[in-house]
Every structure is written in structure tokens, then in C-alpha cells.
Design a protein around this motif. Structure first.
Motif, PDB file in Angstrom:
ATOM      1  N   GLU A 159     -23.615  20.678  32.328  1.00  0.00           N
ATOM      2  CA  GLU A 159     -24.072  22.144  32.024  1.00  0.00           C
ATOM      3  C   GLU A 159     -25.135  21.994  30.622  1.00  0.00           C
ATOM      4  O   GLU A 159     -25.680  23.202  30.167  1.00  0.00           O
ATOM      5  N   ASN A 160     -24.971  21.014  29.804  1.00  0.00           N
ATOM      6  CA  ASN A 160     -25.621  20.959  28.790  1.00  0.00           C
ATOM      7  C   ASN A 160     -26.363  19.516  28.650  1.00  0.00           C
ATOM      8  O   ASN A 160     -25.851  18.634  28.410  1.00  0.00           O
ATOM      9  N   GLU A 161     -27.778  19.726  28.907  1.00  0.00           N
ATOM     10  CA  GLU A 161     -28.579  18.248  29.398  1.00  0.00           C
ATOM     11  C   GLU A 161     -28.647  17.624  27.977  1.00  0.00           C
ATOM     12  O   GLU A 161     -29.085  16.595  27.771  1.00  0.00           O
ATOM     13  N   ASN A 162     -28.278  18.265  26.626  1.00  0.00           N
ATOM     14  CA  ASN A 162     -28.552  17.435  25.304  1.00  0.00           C
ATOM     15  C   ASN A 162     -27.289  16.632  24.901  1.00  0.00           C
ATOM     16  O   ASN A 162     -27.229  15.963  23.825  1.00  0.00           O
ATOM     17  N   PHE A 163     -26.207  16.781  25.885  1.00  0.00           N
ATOM     18  CA  PHE A 163     -24.950  15.741  25.681  1.00  0.00           C
ATOM     19  C   PHE A 163     -24.967  14.600  26.270  1.00  0.00           C
ATOM     20  O   PHE A 163     -25.561  14.394  27.354  1.00  0.00           O
ATOM     21  N   TRP A 164     -24.677  13.494  25.657  1.00  0.00           N
ATOM     22  CA  TRP A 164     -24.455  12.092  25.967  1.00  0.00           C
ATOM     23  C   TRP A 164     -23.085  11.767  25.823  1.00  0.00           C
ATOM     24  O   TRP A 164     -22.305  12.354  24.961  1.00  0.00           O
ATOM     25  N   SER A 165     -22.513  10.731  26.487  1.00  0.00           N
ATOM     26  CA  SER A 165     -21.318  10.298  26.280  1.00  0.00           C
ATOM     27  C   SER A 165     -21.088   8.879  26.345  1.00  0.00           C
ATOM     28  O   SER A 165     -21.832   8.044  26.980  1.00  0.00           O
ATOM     29  N   LYS A 166     -20.402   8.250  25.311  1.00  0.00           N
ATOM     30  CA  LYS A 166     -20.109   6.873  25.119  1.00  0.00           C
ATOM     31  C   LYS A 166     -19.033   6.717  26.121  1.00  0.00           C
ATOM     32  O   LYS A 166     -18.032   7.484  26.187  1.00  0.00           O
ATOM     33  N   VAL A 167     -19.051   5.748  27.149  1.00  0.00           N
ATOM     34  CA  VAL A 167     -18.026   5.392  28.072  1.00  0.00           C
ATOM     35  C   VAL A 167     -17.267   4.120  27.545  1.00  0.00           C
ATOM     36  O   VAL A 167     -17.085   3.264  28.440  1.00  0.00           O
ATOM     37  N   SER A 168     -17.118   4.000  26.032  1.00  0.00           N
ATOM     38  CA  SER A 168     -16.497   3.022  25.732  1.00  0.00           C
ATOM     39  C   SER A 168     -14.967   3.222  25.554  1.00  0.00           C
ATOM     40  O   SER A 168     -14.453   4.051  25.428  1.00  0.00           O
ATOM     41  N   CYS A 169     -14.311   2.078  24.718  1.00  0.00           N
ATOM     42  CA  CYS A 169     -13.062   2.062  24.261  1.00  0.00           C
ATOM     43  C   CYS A 169     -11.902   2.215  25.164  1.00  0.00           C
ATOM     44  O   CYS A 169     -10.964   3.068  24.991  1.00  0.00           O
ATOM     45  N   PRO A 170     -12.114   1.517  26.441  1.00  0.00           N
ATOM     46  CA  PRO A 170     -10.904   1.712  27.358  1.00  0.00           C
ATOM     47  C   PRO A 170      -9.594   1.190  26.701  1.00  0.00           C
ATOM     48  O   PRO A 170      -8.274   1.592  27.109  1.00  0.00           O
ATOM     49  N   ASP A 171     -10.019   0.394  25.602  1.00  0.00           N
ATOM     50  CA  ASP A 171      -8.584  -0.277  25.273  1.00  0.00           C
ATOM     51  C   ASP A 171      -7.855   0.865  24.095  1.00  0.00           C
ATOM     52  O   ASP A 171      -6.637   0.963  23.912  1.00  0.00           O
ATOM     53  N   ARG A 172      -8.502   1.959  23.829  1.00  0.00           N
ATOM     54  CA  ARG A 172      -7.849   3.045  23.430  1.00  0.00           C
ATOM     55  C   ARG A 172      -7.276   4.011  24.274  1.00  0.00           C
ATOM     56  O   ARG A 172      -6.466   4.761  23.875  1.00  0.00           O
ATOM     57  N   ILE A 173      -7.801   4.256  25.425  1.00  0.00           N
ATOM     58  CA  ILE A 173      -7.600   5.375  26.166  1.00  0.00           C
ATOM     59  C   ILE A 173      -6.599   4.888  27.386  1.00  0.00           C
ATOM     60  O   ILE A 173      -5.773   5.701  27.760  1.00  0.00           O
ATOM     61  N   SER A 174      -6.507   3.447  27.678  1.00  0.00           N
ATOM     62  CA  SER A 174      -5.773   3.078  28.717  1.00  0.00           C
ATOM     63  C   SER A 174      -4.294   3.234  28.432  1.00  0.00           C
ATOM     64  O   SER A 174      -3.702   2.971  27.266  1.00  0.00           O
ATOM     65  N   LYS A 175      -3.429   3.558  29.579  1.00  0.00           N
ATOM     66  CA  LYS A 175      -1.893   3.524  29.424  1.00  0.00           C
ATOM     67  C   LYS A 175      -1.381   2.260  30.049  1.00  0.00           C
ATOM     68  O   LYS A 175      -0.468   1.545  29.710  1.00  0.00           O
ATOM     69  N   LEU A 176      -2.351   1.840  30.814  1.00  0.00           N
ATOM     70  CA  LEU A 176      -1.980   0.482  31.561  1.00  0.00           C
ATOM     71  C   LEU A 176      -2.377  -0.748  30.743  1.00  0.00           C
ATOM     72  O   LEU A 176      -1.687  -1.935  30.892  1.00  0.00           O
ATOM     73  N   GLY A 177      -3.225  -0.813  29.895  1.00  0.00           N
ATOM     74  CA  GLY A 177      -3.603  -1.960  28.991  1.00  0.00           C
ATOM     75  C   GLY A 177      -4.590  -2.708  29.627  1.00  0.00           C
ATOM     76  O   GLY A 177      -5.019  -2.819  30.665  1.00  0.00           O
TER      77      GLY A 177
END
Ligand code: 0GY
Length: 301
Positions: free
Chosen positions: A206-224
Motif C-alpha cells: 500500500e506504500n509504493e515509497n517503501f523498499w525492503s532489504k531481503v537480507s540477514c537470513p542468518d539473524r532471522i533464521s531459527k533453523l540456521g
């Protein structure tokens, strides 16, 4: 000369990353990485919540070349507070191959902003992760956003998924492009659809001025490591829904990692798992970061 000792529970960055088997496209940008110090030259901030290892510009540029990236976006981390000297030093040494995201005080002068622009800064970062700051920077962000909007800069925000509902109206009223670090740190143990991640998807949709980094799986993952398999569907959903507004970065030297330290070469294997075509990879690694950080060279801006 001040000397600093890295926190005892910190892991230093990988000393000899593997040569990646995933080859990034020509012109690829590592759009989230840091320089730390060296502390003896660029002291860490008094208000910091951690003391990192030194991670110099020369080590960053060597990693860039080893991984096959062409350029870096260097992001100011909280351990340097609003003292951007290490960042500016790295940008100036990069011969145009790095641009930056700074952290600034509310009372920064127009002249100081102009100096940062000249060095290659194109955004200001505000950290809403409570373990990293003393005060949530709502007032400063509103003020700075209005000042940097005419400069063509953007805002980078870092927050935890649980806090998004509370911050939503404030964030979506911002007048600049807004880049969210690491997909707003989703709970990847939760549902991909029909759960809390839907609010992040709504923010992007809903906000076309927003971008996302799809980085840091190492921080987010529970499986590792090595696959960070539980993060893949979340990052893939963002990449496929918003292919023109996603960015990726190594996060080198991986501040605050305590459970494991990723091998940066192996980390690149995550990219083809979340961006499953060459066209998506090209947008993620080349077209999108060039549009945001080197607009004068980008066909898109
Ligand atoms: C990151 C993540 C972290 C640290 C910082 O500025 C920082 O200190 O962003 C973290 O601890 O999750 O993106 O570098």
C-alpha cells in the motif's frame, strides 16, 4: 589513542570466506554492509550497546572483490552513533564504488548534510530495535525526513516485527522513500500467509515509497546455516511481490552475531533461492540498488 576490546560474547567475522558458487551479475551491489573503526582511529560511540571487532574499509573492499560485487552501500551502525567519520573515510577511499547511509543528530547543519552528500551519503538510518538504542527516534526522524526529502535522500528504518503495528501510521506518513532493514525481522516460525507477516506485506503493497532489504537470513533464521531454509519462503514472497523494491546485502561484518558466524561466500547461496530467475536477480542486485544509490547512472530513475 583509545583502545577497545570486542564484547566477549561476540563472534568475529569469517576470516576466509569461501569463493561463492553463485556468481552475482556484473555490476552487483552489496547494499547492506558496515565498517567498524578501526577503533583506534575512529572511536566507537560512548552510548553504544556493543563493542564490535574492528572491520576496516580495506577488509570490506577485499571482501567485495572476493565475492564478485562491484559496489557497496555502507550503512552506519549504532556502535558509531552519529559520528560518521569511519563511514565517510570509507566512502572517500572507495573511488566512487561505495555510497552510504549515515546516522545524524537532529541539529545537524545544512552544511554538514552537504558534506555528507559530497562524500556519497544518500540516506539516513533510524534504529527502532530497542536493544540497540536508548530512545526511539520518532521526533528526530520526522524532522530529518523533511530536511532530506528535497536532497533526494531516503530513510532507512530498522525495527522488530512485533512493533510494526504500533509504528505503522508514523512510518507510512514519511515523505521520502523508506527502506526497511531485513524485512522488519519477521518471525519465520510463524505463518507465511495469514499471520503477522501480512502486515509487512500490506506496508509494502500500500506504500509504493517503501523498499525492503531481503537480507540477514542468518539473524532471522531459527533453523540456521547453511541454508536458512525457514527464511527462504518469506524473502521469496517479498522478492516476487515487489521485484522493483528489494535490495540485498551481506551485512558484513555481521554485528551482534552470537550463535554462529556466516561464511560470506556460502551466504550468497541464499540469493538464487529467493530470486529464482536471472531477471529477478538482476533487479535485486543491480537495477534496484543503482536506482536508489546511483540514480545518475540508472536507467530507471
Ligand atoms: C544490522 C543489524 C544489527 C545491528 C545494527 O546498527 C546496528 O548496530 O544494525 C543487529 O544487531 O541486529 O543490520 O547491522
Amino acid at each position: 589513542m583509545t583502545s577497545f576490546t570486542m564484547d566477549a560474547n561476540w563472534l568475529p567475522f569469517h576470516p576466509s570466506p569461501a569463493k561463492p558458487s553463485y556468481i552475482v551479475p556484473a555490476g552487483a551491489v552489496d547494499a547492506h554492509c558496515h565498517v567498524f573503526g578501526p577503533g583506534a582511529q575512529f572511536p566507537f560511540a560512548r552510548e553504544r550497546k556493543y563493542t564490535p571487532c574492528d572491520a576496516s574499509k580495506d577488509q570490506l573492499f577485499a571482501l567485495r572483490d572476493h565475492l564478485g560485487f562491484s559496489r557497496n552501500v555502507i550503512v552506519q551502525a549504532t556502535c558509531h552513533g552519529a559520528d560518521n567519520r569511519a563511514l565517510v573515510d570509507a566512502l572517500q577511499a572507495s573511488e566512487g564504488l561505495a555510497r552510504g547511509v549515515a546516522t545524524v543528530d537532529n541539529d545537524i547543519t545544512d552544511e554538514a548534510l552537504a558534506v555528507l552528500h559530497e562524500a556519497g551519503v544518500r540516506g539516513v538510518r533510524f534504529n527502532f530495535v530497542k536493544r540497540l538504542v536508548d530512545v526511539l527516534p520518532f521526533g528526530d526522524l520526522q524532522n530529518i525526513a523533511e530536511r532530506i526529502a528535497p536532497m533526494g535522500w531516503h530513510i532507512v528504518i530498522y525495527f522488530e516485527a512485533d512493533d510494526l503495528a504500533e509504528y505503522y501510521d508514523f512510518f507510512t506518513a514519511l515523505p521520502t522513500p523508506v527502506v526497511v532493514d531485513h524485512m522488519g525481522r519477521p518471525d519465520v516460525g510463524g505463518r507465511l500467509e495469514g499471520g503477522s507477516f501480512d502486515l509487512f506485506m500490506k506496508l509494502m503493497a500500500e506504500n509504493e515509497n517503501f523498499w525492503s532489504k531481503v537480507s540477514c537470513p542468518d539473524r532471522i533464521s531459527k533453523l540456521g546455516p547453511p541454508d536458512y531454509a525457514d527464511v527462504i519462503p518469506f524473502a521469496r514472497r517479498v522478492v516476487e511481490a515487489f521485484p522493483e523494491r528489494v535490495l540485498w546485502g551481506t551485512d558484513w561484518p555481521h554485528p551482534n552475531m552470537k550463535s554462529h558466524m556466516p561464511d560470506d561466500g556460502g551466504l550468497l547461496e541464499f540469493i538464487p533461492n529467493i530470486a529464482r530467475s536471472e531477471a529477478l536477480q538482476h533487479k535485486l542486485l543491480v537495477d534496484n540498488p543503482m536506482c536508489l544509490y546511483w540514480p545518475e547512472e540508472s536507467a530507471r530513475s
